[in-house]
Design a protein around this motif. Structure first.
Motif, PDB file in Angstrom:
ATOM      1  N   GLU A 250     -89.699  27.321  77.150  1.00 16.88           N
ATOM      2  CA  GLU A 250     -88.990  28.535  77.563  1.00 16.88           C
ATOM      3  C   GLU A 250     -88.833  28.556  79.093  1.00 16.88           C
ATOM      4  OE1 GLU A 250     -90.743  32.049  75.794  1.00 16.88           O
ATOM      5  OE2 GLU A 250     -89.781  33.331  77.312  1.00 16.88           O
ATOM      6  N   ILE A 251     -89.904  28.233  79.791  1.00 16.63           N
ATOM      7  CA  ILE A 251     -89.836  28.220  81.255  1.00 16.63           C
ATOM      8  C   ILE A 251     -88.823  27.173  81.729  1.00 16.63           C
ATOM      9  CG2 ILE A 251     -91.147  27.660  83.366  1.00 16.63           C
ATOM     10  CD1 ILE A 251     -93.636  28.846  81.944  1.00 16.63           C
ATOM     11  N   VAL A 261     -93.334  23.363  87.590  1.00 19.16           N
ATOM     12  CA  VAL A 261     -94.767  23.067  87.526  1.00 19.16           C
ATOM     13  C   VAL A 261     -95.572  24.253  88.058  1.00 19.16           C
ATOM     14  CG1 VAL A 261     -96.588  21.489  88.302  1.00 19.16           C
ATOM     15  CG2 VAL A 261     -94.331  20.606  87.723  1.00 19.16           C
ATOM     16  N   ILE A 262     -95.040  24.867  89.115  1.00 16.09           N
ATOM     17  CA  ILE A 262     -95.749  26.031  89.662  1.00 16.09           C
ATOM     18  C   ILE A 262     -95.753  27.185  88.654  1.00 16.09           C
ATOM     19  CG2 ILE A 262     -95.651  27.788  91.494  1.00 16.09           C
ATOM     20  CD1 ILE A 262     -94.752  25.533  93.359  1.00 16.09           C
ATOM     21  N   MET A 263     -94.639  27.348  87.928  1.00 18.31           N
ATOM     22  CA  MET A 263     -94.602  28.404  86.903  1.00 18.31           C
ATOM     23  C   MET A 263     -95.630  28.117  85.802  1.00 18.31           C
ATOM     24  SD  MET A 263     -92.387  30.529  87.968  1.00 18.31           S
ATOM     25  CE  MET A 263     -92.449  30.058  89.681  1.00 18.31           C
ATOM     26  N   TYR A 264     -95.682  26.858  85.354  1.00 21.05           N
ATOM     27  CA  TYR A 264     -96.686  26.504  84.323  1.00 21.05           C
ATOM     28  C   TYR A 264     -98.082  26.851  84.831  1.00 21.05           C
ATOM     29  CZ  TYR A 264     -93.019  23.193  82.631  1.00 21.05           C
ATOM     30  OH  TYR A 264     -91.867  22.603  82.206  1.00 21.05           O
ATOM     31  N   ARG A 265     -98.328  26.466  86.084  1.00 18.52           N
ATOM     32  CA  ARG A 265     -99.669  26.681  86.643  1.00 18.52           C
ATOM     33  C   ARG A 265    -100.003  28.161  86.762  1.00 18.52           C
ATOM     34  NH1 ARG A 265    -101.062  21.576  88.673  1.00 18.52           N
ATOM     35  NH2 ARG A 265    -101.135  20.761  86.563  1.00 18.52           N
ATOM     36  N   GLN A 339    -107.789   7.389  78.403  1.00 19.52           N
ATOM     37  CA  GLN A 339    -106.937   7.331  77.216  1.00 19.52           C
ATOM     38  C   GLN A 339    -105.814   8.320  77.425  1.00 19.52           C
ATOM     39  OE1 GLN A 339    -108.995   7.793  73.486  1.00 19.52           O
ATOM     40  NE2 GLN A 339    -110.864   6.928  74.354  1.00 19.52           N
ATOM     41  N   THR A 340    -104.597   7.847  77.260  1.00 15.97           N
ATOM     42  CA  THR A 340    -103.518   8.784  77.536  1.00 15.97           C
ATOM     43  C   THR A 340    -103.164   9.542  76.267  1.00 15.97           C
ATOM     44  OG1 THR A 340    -102.053   6.937  77.213  1.00 15.97           O
ATOM     45  CG2 THR A 340    -102.431   7.638  79.484  1.00 15.97           C
ATOM     46  N   ALA A 341    -103.047  10.830  76.432  1.00 15.26           N
ATOM     47  CA  ALA A 341    -102.590  11.671  75.336  1.00 15.26           C
ATOM     48  C   ALA A 341    -101.551  12.589  75.932  1.00 15.26           C
ATOM     49  CB  ALA A 341    -103.744  12.469  74.771  1.00 15.26           C
ATOM     50  N   PRO A 342    -100.464  12.807  75.247  1.00 14.28           N
ATOM     51  CA  PRO A 342     -99.490  13.730  75.803  1.00 14.28           C
ATOM     52  C   PRO A 342    -100.092  15.121  75.798  1.00 14.28           C
ATOM     53  CG  PRO A 342     -98.912  13.131  73.553  1.00 14.28           C
ATOM     54  CD  PRO A 342    -100.102  12.310  73.924  1.00 14.28           C
ATOM     55  N   ASP A 343    -100.126  15.777  76.940  1.00 15.07           N
ATOM     56  CA  ASP A 343    -100.530  17.183  76.932  1.00 15.07           C
ATOM     57  C   ASP A 343     -99.464  17.927  77.702  1.00 15.07           C
ATOM     58  OD1 ASP A 343    -101.015  16.734  79.597  1.00 15.07           O
ATOM     59  OD2 ASP A 343    -103.030  17.566  79.606  1.00 15.07           O
ATOM     60  N   CYS A 344     -99.786  19.145  78.064  1.00 13.83           N
ATOM     61  CA  CYS A 344     -98.737  19.928  78.687  1.00 13.83           C
ATOM     62  C   CYS A 344     -98.341  19.334  80.045  1.00 13.83           C
ATOM     63  CB  CYS A 344     -99.183  21.370  78.821  1.00 13.83           C
ATOM     64  SG  CYS A 344    -100.517  21.546  79.969  1.00 13.83           S
TER      65      CYS A 344
END
Ligand code: ATP
Ligand code: MG
Length: 398
Positions: A250-251, A261-265, A339-344
Motif C-alpha cells: 500500500e505504501i 523505506v523511511i515510511m516502512y520504518r 541464510q537469506t530469507a525474503p522479509d520485508c
C-alpha cells in the motif's frame, strides 16, 4: 570425601551495594533456568560466589560453557568441594592441576573466608605449593602470570579447590533492567543488538516484521531459530511477528519511491512502540549502525525517531561491521543470519532510497496514506510465539 561443583564469580553485581541481594537472587534464578536440562541439586550463595551442585557428577563440566554465557557471570570455575583439612585440599589441588590442561608454570592462591580456620593463607600457599611441587616435579612455580593458578578457598566448614575456569560474558543478570522491545530482523545486526541489551540486564521482547503475505514465512522461522540459538543462557519469552507485506504494498503505491523505506520504518517504530506499551517495555532497540546503509544516516534516523515517545536505543551505533560480525560468531547467530530469507527488507524496495531525507518531504509522504489506521491494523494482526523463559512475564490479557 570430595565432590564436583561449579563456582560462579561475579564482580559488577557485587558492587551494587544495597541491591546486591536482589541482583544475586535474579542471577540464581537465571542460572536455574539456563540449567533446566541438568540435574541441578542445589544453588546457594557462599562468601561472594554462587555455588551449583548436581546429582549427576559428570554434569558440572558440561554445565561450565552454558553458565559462562549467562549475563552477570564474570567467571565460572570447575571446583572440588572437600573437607577443611590440609590432606583433603592438597589432594584436591593435585587433581585440579591435573585436569587444568597444558601448563608449564603454576602458583597456589589460598584464601580463608573464616578466621576460625587455624592455618593462615600464607602457610596454606606454602604447604599446598610443596605438595604440588612434589606431584609435578617438572613444572615451575611462578608468582607473576603463571599459566595455571590453583585456588584453595576455605570457608565455613568446607574448602573449595579449583584451577580450571572459563571467562563469563559479564554484564548484569537479565531482569535487573526491565523489558525492551527489540526490532529483530533475521540479519546480522539486530540479533547482536538484542543480545547486548540482554547482557546489560534487559528482557528483550523481539518484534519481527515479515513480508507475509507478499513473501513466504521463512524469515519468521529464522527469527525463531535465532532466539533458540541464544537460549538457554539468554532468555527471550515472547516474539511478536507482524505480517507487513500488504501494508508495504500500500505504501509503495502511494509514496515517492525514495521515501518508501523511511515510511516502512516509521510504521515499524510506531507498531513496535504500541507493543512496548502493551508489554510494559520502556525502550525500543534497533541494530542500526551509523552510515552502514542508506537508512542509517543521521537525517534518516531523525526522520524515524520522531515516531517514538520512548527512548530508541541503538547499542551498535558506533560499531564497525567487522566487530558486529565477530560478536555474531561469538553468540552463535552468524550462520543463521547469513541464510537469506525474503522479509520485508527485500520487498518493494526503491531503486534509489533517500539518504538525507528532509523532514518536510517525509511529513508530506506520511500524510498521503491513512497511517493511523495502518498502525492499528498491524497491531491487531500481531501474532506471537512463546519460549521457555521464566524471567519474562507476559502482559495481562486485556
Ligand atoms: P539487520 O542486520 O539487523 O537486519 P541491517 O544492517 O540489515 O540490520 P536495516 O535492514 O537497515 O539494517 O535495518 C535496521 C534495523 O531496523 C535493524 O537492525 C532492525 O533493528 C530493524 N529492522 C529491519 N528490518 C526488520 C524486520 N524485518 N523486522 C524487525 N526489525 C527490522
Ligand atoms: Mg536488515
Amino acid at each position: 570425601m570430595r565432590d564436583r561443583v561449579c563456582l560462579v564469580h561475579y564482580h559488577e553485581i557485587g558492587l551494587k551495594g544495597k541491591n546486591r541481594n536482589r541482583f544475586e537472587r535474579i542471577l540464581m534464578d537465571n542460572l536455574k533456568a539456563a540449567l533446566a536440562a541438568f540435574s541441578l541439586e542445589a544453588i546457594e550463595r557462599i562468601s561472594g560466589h554462587i555455588l551449583l551442585s548436581f546429582t549427576d557428577e559428570s554434569e558440572p563440566e558440561a554445565a561450565l560453557p552454558i553458565i559462562a554465557k549467562v549475563p552477570g557471570v564474570a567467571r565460572v570455575s570447575l571446583a572440588f568441594r572437600c573437607e577443611r583439612s590440609h590432606e583433603a585440599y592438597a589432594a584436591a589441588a593435585i587433581e585440579a592441576l591435573q585436569e587444568f590442561g597444558a601448563f608449564t608454570s603454576f602458583k597456589v592462591s589460598a584464601k580463608r573466608s573464616n578466621t576460625d580456620y587455624a592455618i593462615p593463607s600464607i602457610d596454606m600457599n606454602r604447604q599446598v605449593g610443596e605438595v604440588l611441587c612434589n606431584a609435578f616435579p617438572n613444572k615451575l612455580v611462578k608468582m607473576h602470570k603463571p599459566d595455571a593458578t590453583v585456588h584453595v578457598h576455605v570457608v565455613q566448614g568446607k574448602a573449595f579447590v579449583y584451577a580450571k575456569s572459563e571467562r563469563g560474558v559479564g554484564g548484569l543478570p537479565q531482569g535487573s533492567a526491565g523489558k525492551v522491545v527489540t526490532l529483530l530482523s533475521s540479519g546480522i545486526d539486530s540479533p547482536v543488538a538484542t543480545w547486548m541489551m540482554a547482557r546489560r540486564g534487559a528482557i528483550p521482547v523481539p518484534v519481527h516484521f515479515s513480508g507475509r503475505p507478499q513473501t513466504s514465512d521463512e524469515s519468521e522461522y529464522l527469527v525463531r531459530d535465532i532466539v533458540e540459538a541464544l537460549a538457554p543462557a539468554i532468555q527471550i519469552g515472547r516474539v511478536y511477528v507482524i505480517p507487513f507485506g500488504d501494508a508495504q504494498r500500500e505504501i509503495s503505491l502511494v509514496c515517492p519511491g525514495s521515501l518508501r523505506v523511511i515510511m516502512y520504518r516509521r510504521i515499524m517504530y510506531a507498531v513496535a512502540e504500541r507493543i512496548a506499551r502493551l508489554e510494559g517495555a520502556r525502550a525500543l532497540v534497533t541494530g542500526e549502525s551509523l552510515g552502514q546503509v542508506a537508512s542509517q544516516t543521521l537525517e534518516n534516523i531523525a526522520a524515524v525517531d520522531e515516531m517514538a515517545s520512548i527512548p530508541v536505543l541503538r547499542p551498535l551505533i558506533g560499531s564497525d561491521k567487522q566487530e558486529i560480525i565477530d560478536r555474531a560468531h561469538q553468540i552463535g547467530t552468524y550462520e543463521l543470519s547469513c541464510q537469506t530469507a525474503p522479509d520485508c527488507c527485500t520487498l518493494f524496495m526503491p531503486r534509489r532510497p533517500e539518504t538525507h531525507a528532509r523532514l518536510q518531504a517525509v511529513h508530506e509522504a506520511w500524510n498521503q496514506f491513512d497511517h493511523e489506521a495502518m498502525i492499528e491494523d498491524l497491531v491487531a494482526r500481531a501474532e506471537h510465539s512463546d519460549f521457555f523463559a521464566p524471567v519474562y512475564r507476559p502482559p495481562r490479557e486485556a
